[in-house]
Design an enzyme around this catalytic site. Sequence first.
Site, short mmCIF file in Angstrom:
data_model
loop_
_atom_site.label_atom_id
_atom_site.label_comp_id
_atom_site.label_asym_id
_atom_site.label_seq_id
_atom_site.Cartn_x
_atom_site.Cartn_y
_atom_site.Cartn_z
N LEU A 66 0.86 -1.18 0.00
CA LEU A 66 0.00 0.00 0.00
C LEU A 66 0.90 1.23 0.00
CD1 LEU A 66 -2.65 -0.95 2.74
CD2 LEU A 66 -2.96 -1.04 0.24
N ASP A 67 0.45 2.30 -0.66
CA ASP A 67 1.18 3.56 -0.58
C ASP A 67 1.37 3.95 0.89
OD1 ASP A 67 1.23 3.78 -3.32
OD2 ASP A 67 -0.39 5.26 -3.44
N MET A 68 2.46 4.64 1.18
CA MET A 68 2.74 5.03 2.55
C MET A 68 1.56 5.76 3.19
SD MET A 68 5.84 7.45 3.96
CE MET A 68 5.05 8.98 3.42
#
Length: 222
Positions: A66-68
């Site tokens: 997942l994106d940060m």
Amino acid sequence: MSLHTLDHYNPPPDEGLQLLYADDTLLLVDKPSGLLSVPGRGAGFDDCLIARAQRQYPEALIVHRLDMATSGILLLARGPVMQRVLSLQFASRAVRKTYTALVEGKLTGEGRSTLPLICDWPNRPRQIVDLRLGKRACTDWQALHYDAAKACSRVALQPHTGRTHQLRVHMQALGHPILGDGLYATAAGLAAAPRLMLHASRLQLPHPLSGELLDIHCPAPF
């Protein structure tokens, strides 16, 4: 978010692994916003979800990311054999993911975005729509609720491909960027939220051993 854009990293405090499901083959955890899924490049970017998980489950391995700035359900394999099996499930589209987002403006109805995406290389990690050179991307969206006081809509998003920033760019292209998005929101939309308002809220997959459907829910914290 790519680490090309990070000059500092302040991960959220480690309050323990938020387990949603665990057995001998896999783990499903709730990743907080602001935490990398895997270590970043260079010094100071070691703290991440997989590192925290491995303190409790040393054999845990990443299956997807997942994106940060995105929170929510992340799938981890317990050992390399299960990592290969689960990765194949992702590759064959046997895994179904649903995200919850808050977006700018009033969005109604439902639809599908198939706009092809490509990296905006001079401005990476930004992605852009490119009808000629872009790679296929497909997102189903459904408007759930409009908050007139905050001028934003709650939406459910289901990606059928896994392009970088796919949900974020598709919503921007619809004219409804996700609130708090430092790359794609308007100035007002960025100021309206303390974080990217995108959360992986549901994950469905056949269990790698039994074949039984796992249907894991994790409500959005916003």
